[in-house]
Design an enzyme around this catalytic site. Structure first.
Site, mmCIF file in Angstrom:
data_model
loop_
_atom_site.group_PDB
_atom_site.id
_atom_site.type_symbol
_atom_site.label_atom_id
_atom_site.label_comp_id
_atom_site.label_asym_id
_atom_site.label_seq_id
_atom_site.Cartn_x
_atom_site.Cartn_y
_atom_site.Cartn_z
ATOM 1 N N ASP A 81 32.376 10.608 38.225
ATOM 2 C CA ASP A 81 32.958 11.849 38.731
ATOM 3 C C ASP A 81 33.622 12.551 37.544
ATOM 4 O O ASP A 81 33.706 11.994 36.452
ATOM 5 C CB ASP A 81 33.936 11.575 39.872
ATOM 6 C CG ASP A 81 35.083 10.671 39.450
ATOM 7 O OD1 ASP A 81 35.276 10.476 38.235
ATOM 8 O OD2 ASP A 81 35.791 10.164 40.331
ATOM 9 N N ASP A 266 28.983 8.153 48.220
ATOM 10 C CA ASP A 266 29.842 7.112 47.653
ATOM 11 C C ASP A 266 31.042 7.009 48.574
ATOM 12 O O ASP A 266 31.451 8.005 49.188
ATOM 13 C CB ASP A 266 30.332 7.491 46.256
ATOM 14 C CG ASP A 266 31.418 8.544 46.306
ATOM 15 O OD1 ASP A 266 31.099 9.713 46.578
ATOM 16 O OD2 ASP A 266 32.599 8.210 46.113
ATOM 17 N N CYS A 304 22.799 -11.693 59.368
ATOM 18 C CA CYS A 304 23.072 -11.031 58.089
ATOM 19 C C CYS A 304 22.649 -11.986 56.970
ATOM 20 O O CYS A 304 22.943 -13.180 57.033
ATOM 21 C CB CYS A 304 24.554 -10.691 57.961
ATOM 22 S SG CYS A 304 24.980 -9.953 56.366
ATOM 23 N N CYS A 306 23.536 -11.664 53.750
ATOM 24 C CA CYS A 306 24.400 -11.544 52.576
ATOM 25 C C CYS A 306 24.882 -12.934 52.156
ATOM 26 O O CYS A 306 24.845 -13.878 52.953
ATOM 27 C CB CYS A 306 25.580 -10.616 52.871
ATOM 28 S SG CYS A 306 27.000 -11.426 53.620
ATOM 29 N N CYS A 309 27.575 -14.463 54.679
ATOM 30 C CA CYS A 309 27.123 -14.897 56.011
ATOM 31 C C CYS A 309 26.168 -16.081 55.937
ATOM 32 O O CYS A 309 26.073 -16.853 56.881
ATOM 33 C CB CYS A 309 26.482 -13.725 56.747
ATOM 34 S SG CYS A 309 27.678 -12.456 57.180
ATOM 35 N N HIS A 335 30.041 -8.973 51.778
ATOM 36 C CA HIS A 335 29.397 -8.674 53.066
ATOM 37 C C HIS A 335 29.382 -7.167 53.320
ATOM 38 O O HIS A 335 28.356 -6.604 53.704
ATOM 39 C CB HIS A 335 30.106 -9.395 54.214
ATOM 40 C CG HIS A 335 29.669 -8.883 55.550
ATOM 41 N ND1 HIS A 335 28.529 -9.314 56.189
ATOM 42 C CD2 HIS A 335 30.196 -7.901 56.347
ATOM 43 C CE1 HIS A 335 28.382 -8.646 57.321
ATOM 44 N NE2 HIS A 335 29.370 -7.780 57.437
HETATM 45 ZN ZN ZN Z 1 27.055 -10.750 55.797
#
Ligand code: ZN
Length: 391
Positions: A81, A266, A304, A306, A309, A335
């Site tokens: 920015d 963003d 999930c 990720c 998880c 996550h």
């Molecule tokens: Zn997750």
């Protein structure tokens, strides 16, 4: 209205698939994550905050390390920015004139000055792939007169930014390098006034930037006004260039913006909310500090993929947060970033299949937005009472 679109943006450090979410790396780090983890989450681009890096460690230090990519060991695209928003929301004793902004930084109170030309020099030294023009972000609520004058000054500043990168009398070859490698985006302002949004968009588009951001949204205004601000500017923006809604938003807001032809976002929400124990799920956020999760053996979200998880239960993450273990906020951050990045991935696939609108409707219907989350999306984490949060 243009509608959802699937695109690819080419930058000096690689491609960005759009619609794209840009994790916010305020101080040269996306809070609580390692750049390697961001790559594993498949983040294609991150944002660096010029103001924060300018104040600390200082641009000379980052130049000494060979630019922001090398300094933080991130070899994918970076958007910086201009620093304007943080000057307006964080710095003390601001004085805005046609020439630029005088301010005292929020860390050690040292006085400094940023003009459109200096904002370009700083971002060139940082070596980001996408630079933003210096703009003034009007607060919410904002008088029409002020919003109009401010948007006009932002357009004049945008023209100066463009000139500064097109022609650099002191170092013409450096200027040529910069324009070859660094994309420059203009910013539309105009607060919540439809005609000002349109005239601002027209003035900025006339200057011919590589992409166009819509600024001054998600500053505390009601959601309808935010959508209206984007819808007013959108028809004025050229179809073949990327559009970026700055500082947005909740997952449903992102999908609604994609439906309105926006390509890039963003937002601090996934990282900021993680730090108070809040995790995103397809039905809305949950706060893992709540007692109901103490004996919960399920992951934050079923199915999930990720890293959090795959390995840990809600009950364990809750314990870490309650015990103020650093790992707890790291796990939720990973996550939450996965959630946002995956939402964009899903949106891209649905657009390709021609099923985006159905996906958006179903997602938005199933997702409950909590007011506390919306409040957290506005302004800076560190804030001084006299300054209204702005964007
Ligand atoms: Zn997750």
């Amino acid at each position: 209205m243009l509608g959802a679109r699937r695109g690819q943006l080419t930058t000096a450090h690689g491609l960005v698939d759009t619609p794209a979410f840009i994790p916010v790396g305020t101080q040269g780090s996306v809070k609580a994550t390692n750049p390697r983890e961001l790559r594993e989450l498949d983040a294609q681009i991150i944002l660096g905050n010029t103001y924060h890096l300018f104040v600390r460690p200082g641009i000379e230090v980052i130049q000494y390390f060979g630019g922001l990519h090398k300094f933080m060991n991130w070899n994918r695209p970076i958007l910086t920015d201009s620093g304007g928003y943080q000057i307006f929301s964080l710095a003390k004793l601001r004085k805005i004139t046609e020439k630029g902004v005088h301010f005292q930084n929020h860390v050690d109170g040292k006085p400094a000055f940023i003009s459109p030309e200096i904002a370009m020099e700083i971002q060139s030294a940082l070596g980001s792939d996408i630079a933003m023009v210096l703009d003034e972000c009007a607060p919410y609520p904002c008088e029409r007169d002020y919003a109009g004058r401010s948007a006009e000054m932002t357009a004049r500043w945008a023209a100066r930014c463009k000139r500064a990168v097109d022609v650099s009398p002191t170092n013409p070859s450096a200027a040529a390098d910069t324009t070859a490698n660094q994309l420059l985006f203009g910013i539309v302002q105009g607060a919540t006034f439809e005609d000002l949004r349109r005239s601002s968009a027209q003035a900025i588009v006339d200057l011919d930037f590589d992409g166009y951001a819509i600024g001054g949204v998600s500053v505390g205004e009601p959601e309808e006004e935010m959508m209206c601000a984007v819808e007013s500017a959108e028809p004025c923006l050229p179809k073949h260039k990327p559009r970026y809604a700055m500082g947005l938003g909740t997952p449903p807001q992102l999908l609604e913006m994609i439906a309105r032809g926006i390509d890039m976002f963003d937002c601090v929400l996934p990282t900021r909310l993680a730090r108070n124990g809040t995790a995103f799920t397809a039905s809305g956020t949950i706060n893992l500090k709540n007692a109901e999760f103490a004996l919960d053996k399920s992951p934050i979200e079923e199915n999930c993929v990720c890293p959090t998880c795959r390995e840990f239960a809600r009950g364990y993450v809750r314990h870490l947060i309650k015990a103020e273990e650093i790992l707890g906020l790291r796990l939720i951050t990973l996550h939450n970033l996965h959630f946002y990045l995956d939402l964009m991935n899903r949106a891209r696939t649905e657009i390709e299949r021609g099923t985006f609108d159905q996906f958006r409707r179903e997602f938005v219907m199933g997702y409950k937005v909590r007011d506390v989350d919306l409040a957290a999306s506005v302004g800076e984490a560190v804030s001084f009472p006299p300054n209204k949060p702005r964007r």
